[in-house]
Design an enzyme around this catalytic site. Structure first.
Site, mmCIF file in Angstrom:
data_model
loop_
_atom_site.group_PDB
_atom_site.id
_atom_site.type_symbol
_atom_site.label_atom_id
_atom_site.label_comp_id
_atom_site.label_asym_id
_atom_site.label_seq_id
_atom_site.Cartn_x
_atom_site.Cartn_y
_atom_site.Cartn_z
ATOM 1 N N ASN A 66 41.770 47.108 38.810
ATOM 2 C CA ASN A 66 42.432 45.830 39.078
ATOM 3 C C ASN A 66 43.289 45.442 37.885
ATOM 4 O O ASN A 66 42.957 45.708 36.738
ATOM 5 C CB ASN A 66 41.400 44.734 39.356
ATOM 6 C CG ASN A 66 40.503 44.453 38.156
ATOM 7 O OD1 ASN A 66 39.797 45.345 37.668
ATOM 8 N ND2 ASN A 66 40.502 43.221 37.671
ATOM 9 N N HIS A 67 44.416 44.833 38.178
ATOM 10 C CA HIS A 67 45.255 44.254 37.136
ATOM 11 C C HIS A 67 44.738 42.861 36.825
ATOM 12 O O HIS A 67 44.375 42.103 37.724
ATOM 13 C CB HIS A 67 46.705 44.142 37.605
ATOM 14 C CG HIS A 67 47.614 45.173 37.015
ATOM 15 N ND1 HIS A 67 47.518 45.616 35.701
ATOM 16 C CD2 HIS A 67 48.671 45.835 37.544
ATOM 17 C CE1 HIS A 67 48.468 46.507 35.467
ATOM 18 N NE2 HIS A 67 49.170 46.666 36.569
ATOM 19 N N ASN A 68 44.742 42.520 35.540
ATOM 20 C CA ASN A 68 44.468 41.150 35.142
ATOM 21 C C ASN A 68 45.777 40.463 34.775
ATOM 22 O O ASN A 68 46.847 41.065 34.827
ATOM 23 C CB ASN A 68 43.479 41.120 33.969
ATOM 24 C CG ASN A 68 42.067 41.436 34.417
ATOM 25 O OD1 ASN A 68 41.652 41.054 35.508
ATOM 26 N ND2 ASN A 68 41.324 42.135 33.590
ATOM 27 N N GLU A 139 50.063 41.688 41.212
ATOM 28 C CA GLU A 139 48.693 41.304 40.873
ATOM 29 C C GLU A 139 48.610 40.834 39.423
ATOM 30 O O GLU A 139 47.801 39.964 39.092
ATOM 31 C CB GLU A 139 47.749 42.485 41.100
ATOM 32 C CG GLU A 139 46.276 42.133 41.007
ATOM 33 C CD GLU A 139 45.397 43.303 41.440
ATOM 34 O OE1 GLU A 139 45.169 43.443 42.655
ATOM 35 O OE2 GLU A 139 44.973 44.081 40.560
ATOM 36 N N ARG A 142 50.311 36.697 37.980
ATOM 37 C CA ARG A 142 49.513 35.817 38.824
ATOM 38 C C ARG A 142 50.163 34.446 38.995
ATOM 39 O O ARG A 142 51.008 34.021 38.203
ATOM 40 C CB ARG A 142 48.120 35.631 38.211
ATOM 41 C CG ARG A 142 47.304 36.900 38.167
ATOM 42 C CD ARG A 142 45.845 36.572 37.900
ATOM 43 N NE ARG A 142 45.019 37.757 37.781
ATOM 44 C CZ ARG A 142 44.630 38.508 38.794
ATOM 45 N NH1 ARG A 142 45.010 38.195 40.011
ATOM 46 N NH2 ARG A 142 43.872 39.562 38.601
#
Length: 290
Positions: A66-68, A139, A142
């Site tokens: 997952n990308h933060n 992603e 955000r």
């Protein structure tokens, strides 16, 4: 991979875009320099890693993460950890916007390539460990209310690659940076219009207009939140290989991987709740000899 297949690879059957090397070999000095650049981030974030033994020490594997928020702060701490613990230089699939002269050559040196399906398949067929972020730039860029939300709608490309290459998928979750910053204005807010127009002039997708963030107080210095990483058990794509409906198979495998990654995220949230060293003060207390 058989000896004949290895010989074919060595003879140059696989070609990567942008002149990326098939066998990048950063020197010990370059690795140390890379780690030195990110040493302040590592010291500030004090990362913890779980389950890296789930990443095979050899053979092809697709690491799906997952990308933060902002995308490029936590991943540079992960790659050296995998190199140290598993002895593998992970090949990253980079966003197209990063493949500009200067940046491109540095990325190539440390194994990253442009994020295309042909590059991904070529690396997997060579037996490499490849990391992909299905949510992509959207992603990472955000908006408010999207903390740790996976943006995988319609993103089945990685699952197709795993099915086509017949390689296992290791889901890998990361948390931390989303809590180190607050989004003041996301990239679609009217206040951010000038930056959005600039992105459009540069040919950058306006959906990827970065947000305005703040960390400690009103400053851009991130709060000293610990970063946490967890690799889950490998997912075998064999049940989806040979299907007549590849679209349905890829979507189904995508959903399985997403569920597994969400479980790893929940594991990390639980670990963080129990961690007295999540923040800087707790870490300093634990370092005291009394």
């Amino acid at each position: 991979m058989s000896n004949d297949q290895k010989n074919e690879v060595e003879q140059g059957d696989h070609v990567l875009s942008d002149g990326a090397p098939l066998n990048p070999a950063p020197s010990e000095w370059e690795i140390r320099a890379f780690e030195a650049v990110f040493a302040p981030v590592r010291a500030w974030a004090s990362p913890r890693f779980y389950g890296l033994e789930n990443i095979p020490a050899e053979g092809p594997v697709l690491i799906v993460a997952n990308h933060n928020l902002l995308g490029g702060i936590d991943a540079p701490l992960l790659m050296p950890a995998i190199l140290r613990e598993r002895g593998r230089l992970v090949r990253g699939l980079a966003e197209h916007v990063l493949m500009v002269p200067g940046v491109r050559e540095i990325l190539h040196r440390f194994g990253a390539v442009r994020g295309t399906r042909s590059n991904c398949l070529a690396l997997l067929e060579r037996g490499e460990a490849v990391v992909v972020f299905p949510g992509g730039g959207r992603e990472a860029i955000r908006r408010k209310g999207e903390k740790y939300v996976l943006k995988w709608e319609g993103r089945t490309g990685f699952a197709r690659m795993a099915i086509q290459a017949g390689v296992p998928i290791v889901p890998l979750a990361m948390i931390g940076i989303d809590d180190a910053f607050d989004i003041v204005f996301d990239g679609q807010h009217p206040v951010m219009s000038p930056l959005r127009w600039t992105c459009e002039l540069l040919g950058i997708n306006p959906e990827l207009n970065p947000p305005l963030v703040k960390g400690i107080g009103p400053t851009p210095i991130p709060r000293p939140e610990r970063f946490y990483y967890s690799a889950g058990a490998p997912i075998d794509p064999t049940p989806w290989i040979g299907t007549d409906d590849i679209d349905s198979a890829a979507a189904d495998l995508r959903d399985v991987v997403q569920k597994s990654l969400e479980e790893e995220l929940q594991f990390l949230f639980s670990e963080r709740e129990r961690d007295t060293g999540r923040g800087l003060i707790g870490r300093l207390r634990s370092a005291l000899p009394f």
